[in-house]
Write a protein that holds these residues in place. Structure first.
Motif, PDB file in Angstrom:
ATOM      1  N   LEU A 114      33.107  -2.079   2.992  1.00 22.69           N
ATOM      2  CA  LEU A 114      33.322  -2.786   4.262  1.00 22.69           C
ATOM      3  C   LEU A 114      32.120  -3.648   4.659  1.00 22.69           C
ATOM      4  CD1 LEU A 114      35.130   0.056   6.266  1.00 22.69           C
ATOM      5  CD2 LEU A 114      36.141  -1.750   4.869  1.00 22.69           C
ATOM      6  N   GLU A 117      33.308  -6.623   6.817  1.00 26.34           N
ATOM      7  CA  GLU A 117      33.877  -6.143   8.077  1.00 26.34           C
ATOM      8  C   GLU A 117      32.794  -5.701   9.063  1.00 26.34           C
ATOM      9  OE1 GLU A 117      36.986  -5.346   4.930  1.00 26.34           O
ATOM     10  OE2 GLU A 117      34.818  -5.516   5.063  1.00 26.34           O
ATOM     11  N   ASN A 118      31.739  -5.075   8.524  1.00 26.55           N
ATOM     12  CA  ASN A 118      30.698  -4.502   9.383  1.00 26.55           C
ATOM     13  C   ASN A 118      29.469  -5.390   9.533  1.00 26.55           C
ATOM     14  OD1 ASN A 118      32.251  -2.222   9.922  1.00 26.55           O
ATOM     15  ND2 ASN A 118      31.470  -1.106   8.163  1.00 26.55           N
ATOM     16  N   GLN A 159      41.592  -4.660   6.015  1.00 25.27           N
ATOM     17  CA  GLN A 159      40.271  -5.114   5.587  1.00 25.27           C
ATOM     18  C   GLN A 159      40.043  -6.575   5.975  1.00 25.27           C
ATOM     19  OE1 GLN A 159      40.157  -4.271   1.331  1.00 25.27           O
ATOM     20  NE2 GLN A 159      39.381  -2.220   1.734  1.00 25.27           N
ATOM     21  N   ALA A 160      38.839  -7.043   5.703  1.00 23.08           N
ATOM     22  CA  ALA A 160      38.517  -8.459   5.938  1.00 23.08           C
ATOM     23  C   ALA A 160      39.433  -9.339   5.097  1.00 23.08           C
ATOM     24  CB  ALA A 160      37.059  -8.726   5.565  1.00 23.08           C
TER      25      ALA A 160
END
Length: 202
Positions: A114, A117-118, A159-160
């Motif tokens: 991730l 995403e993070n 998810q992204a």
């Protein structure tokens, strides 16, 4: 030391790329694997999870019952945040230990699902993204992991996007093709990482 973030969407082939890089000499720090290790029986991590969520998240053998815990945390963002507050600091600490043990000339590859995403790209000297089309990933998840098409689409949608991942990439490995097309690309990326590490440590 060169710190590399490695990421890719589910079904893109990240574990295969990690395996190849490790075989060439990279020190691979796999955050998913560490997340499992820090809550193994007898660890302070597991004790903290049980203190937070109760003994119902243990199997009869005293190990973490992942489906039971998942049923709690994925239905409640607050409970998920509580779990993350226990596990994430333990993962970060163990990752830092592995990195510190790697030595000054090492290429340390952090396998981070991730990363995009993070917003973790700034933590690394460069980011490698494994890219594969939606159709390819869907086929792999259904054929190789036994998911239904709906399950696979839901996991991918959580998810992204492909564009978000590519936006943080310094290097891209195209894994839309067969496995034999992957190895030469990964080797070429490894050579670039070795060169960067040599100039980085000068």
């Amino acid at each position: 030391m060169l710190k590399v973030g490695l990421t890719g969407g589910i079904g893109a082939g990240k574990s295969e790329v990690s395996r190849l890089l490790a075989s060439y000499g990279a020190v691979v720090v796999d955050s998913d694997r560490i997340a499992r290790e820090v809550v193994e029986p007898g660890t302070p991590g597991l004790a903290a999870v049980v203190a937070e969520f109760g003994p119902g998240v243990l199997t009869a053998e005293g190990a973490l019952d992942r489906p039971a815990l998942g049923a709690i945390v994925f239905a409640d963002k607050g409970r998920l945040a509580a779990l993350n507050a226990i596990v994430h600091p333990l993962v970060r600490a163990r990752s830092a230990e592995l990195e510190a043990a790697a030595g000054p000339d090492a290429v340390v590859v952090h396998d981070v699902p991730l990363l995009a995403e993070n917003g973790l790209a700034p933590l690394y000297d460069l980011v490698v993204v494994i890219d594969a089309g939606t159709g390819t990933r869907l086929d792999r998840l259904v054929r190789l992991r036994g998911m239904t098409p709906d399950e696979a689409r839901a996991r991918m949608a959580a998810q992204a996007t492909r564009e978000e991942r590519l936006a943080v990439a310094d290097l891209v490995i195209d894994n839309d093709g067969p496995l034999e097309a992957l190895e030469p690309q990964v080797r070429a990326v490894w050579e670039q990482l070795r060169e960067r590490a040599a100039t980085h440590s000068d």
